[in-house]
Design a protein around this motif. Structure first.
Motif, PDB file in Angstrom:
ATOM      1  N   UNK A   1      16.216   2.730  37.722  1.00  0.00           N
ATOM      2  CA  UNK A   1      16.844   1.422  37.516  1.00  0.00           C
ATOM      3  C   UNK A   1      17.098   0.739  38.853  1.00  0.00           C
ATOM      4  N   UNK A   2      17.614   1.504  39.811  1.00  0.00           N
ATOM      5  CA  UNK A   2      17.884   0.940  41.137  1.00  0.00           C
ATOM      6  C   UNK A   2      16.601   0.459  41.800  1.00  0.00           C
ATOM      7  N   UNK A   3      15.535   1.232  41.667  1.00  0.00           N
ATOM      8  CA  UNK A   3      14.243   0.839  42.251  1.00  0.00           C
ATOM      9  C   UNK A   3      13.718  -0.444  41.623  1.00  0.00           C
ATOM     10  N   UNK A   4      13.749  -0.511  40.304  1.00  0.00           N
ATOM     11  CA  UNK A   4      13.253  -1.694  39.591  1.00  0.00           C
ATOM     12  C   UNK A   4      14.061  -2.922  39.986  1.00  0.00           C
ATOM     13  N   UNK A   5      15.375  -2.790  39.958  1.00  0.00           N
ATOM     14  CA  UNK A   5      16.238  -3.923  40.271  1.00  0.00           C
ATOM     15  C   UNK A   5      16.069  -4.375  41.720  1.00  0.00           C
ATOM     16  N   UNK A   6      15.961  -3.433  42.623  1.00  0.00           N
ATOM     17  CA  UNK A   6      15.753  -3.770  44.038  1.00  0.00           C
ATOM     18  C   UNK A   6      14.451  -4.549  44.202  1.00  0.00           C
ATOM     19  N   UNK A   7      13.397  -4.100  43.542  1.00  0.00           N
ATOM     20  CA  UNK A   7      12.090  -4.769  43.621  1.00  0.00           C
ATOM     21  C   UNK A   7      12.168  -6.192  43.051  1.00  0.00           C
TER      22      UNK A   7
ATOM     23  N   UNK B   1      25.634  -4.058  41.448  1.00  0.00           N
ATOM     24  CA  UNK B   1      26.201  -3.129  40.468  1.00  0.00           C
ATOM     25  C   UNK B   1      26.398  -3.784  39.099  1.00  0.00           C
ATOM     26  N   UNK B   2      26.757  -5.082  39.088  1.00  0.00           N
ATOM     27  CA  UNK B   2      26.863  -5.794  37.808  1.00  0.00           C
ATOM     28  C   UNK B   2      25.509  -5.779  37.095  1.00  0.00           C
ATOM     29  N   UNK B   3      24.465  -6.069  37.860  1.00  0.00           N
ATOM     30  CA  UNK B   3      23.120  -6.098  37.274  1.00  0.00           C
ATOM     31  C   UNK B   3      22.688  -4.702  36.847  1.00  0.00           C
ATOM     32  N   UNK B   4      23.033  -3.725  37.639  1.00  0.00           N
ATOM     33  CA  UNK B   4      22.709  -2.334  37.318  1.00  0.00           C
ATOM     34  C   UNK B   4      23.405  -1.901  36.026  1.00  0.00           C
ATOM     35  N   UNK B   5      24.655  -2.324  35.844  1.00  0.00           N
ATOM     36  CA  UNK B   5      25.394  -1.998  34.617  1.00  0.00           C
ATOM     37  C   UNK B   5      24.702  -2.569  33.377  1.00  0.00           C
ATOM     38  N   UNK B   6      24.250  -3.827  33.468  1.00  0.00           N
ATOM     39  CA  UNK B   6      23.554  -4.446  32.333  1.00  0.00           C
ATOM     40  C   UNK B   6      22.234  -3.723  32.087  1.00  0.00           C
TER      41      UNK B   6
ATOM     42  N   UNK C   1      22.531  -6.439  48.609  1.00  0.00           N
ATOM     43  CA  UNK C   1      23.832  -6.915  49.081  1.00  0.00           C
ATOM     44  C   UNK C   1      24.132  -8.351  48.635  1.00  0.00           C
ATOM     45  N   UNK C   2      23.144  -9.034  48.089  1.00  0.00           N
ATOM     46  CA  UNK C   2      23.333 -10.430  47.687  1.00  0.00           C
ATOM     47  C   UNK C   2      24.351 -10.545  46.561  1.00  0.00           C
ATOM     48  N   UNK C   3      25.202 -11.563  46.655  1.00  0.00           N
ATOM     49  CA  UNK C   3      26.096 -11.929  45.565  1.00  0.00           C
ATOM     50  C   UNK C   3      25.482 -13.158  44.905  1.00  0.00           C
TER      51      UNK C   3
END
Length: 175
Positions: A133-139, A114-119, A149-151
């Motif tokens: 955005x979620x798809x790109x970030x997940x990839x 979520x931090x990365x998604x916010x940026x 789920x990674x921190x």
């Protein structure tokens, strides 16, 4: 050095230069001090978030609100240390540490999905949907060996960005 109406001494310049790991020359530090004094409109020796927003290039930056939390209330030495990540002489490690702080907005040393998604949202605005955005970030995370789920901690950022040829540079005009 606390009072912006005073001039920098040679000792002050060398102290600031050492504090920012020699990311700026002495001449650049003097130029940065002049700019700091212009920003410090009340002459208190600290620059507020509101004063930073008076810089048009900063005000229109999509990450300006996120950066304000890092900038608000800096004295001159902290101001130069903040800017040192943008120096061509800054190491990749220094640049990555800065980027990590941008993502780690709560300062807990961990960056969540979520931090990365916010940026990413700050950077893309309405140009792409939340789902995209979620798809790109997940990839991107999967390609780097992580999951939603990674921190991520600082060493993860170093692993991901360390060999990327990262460029974050701003030229300091010297009179």
């Amino acid at each position: 050095m606390g009072n912006t109406s005073s001039m920098l001494t040679q000792y002050d310049i060398e102290e600031v230069q050492q504090h920012c790991n020699n990311a700026f020359s002495q001449q650049e530090i003097v130029s940065l001090y002049e700019r700091f004094c212009q920003l410090d409109q009340n002459g208190g020796g600290f620059v507020s978030g509101e004063e930073f927003l008076s810089v048009p290039e900063f005000a229109v930056n999509p990450l300006s609100q996120r950066l304000l939390t890092m900038l608000d209330g800096l004295n001159f030495k902290e101001f130069v240390a903040f800017l040192s990540a943008f120096s061509p002489r800054a190491t990749v490690q220094q640049k990555i540490e800065f980027i990590f702080k941008v993502y780690d907005s709560d300062g807990n040393g961990k960056v969540t999905f979520n931090d990365m998604l916010d940026v990413l949202h700050d950077l893309t605005g309405q140009f792409i949907s939340e789902h995209q955005r979620e798809q790109v970030l997940t990839k991107v995370l999967e390609e780097a060996g992580y999951t939603k789920e990674s921190l991520l901690v600082m060493s993860d950022f170093v692993k991901i960005l360390g060999s990327s040829g990262l460029k974050m540079e701003v030229e300091v005009p010297v009179d």
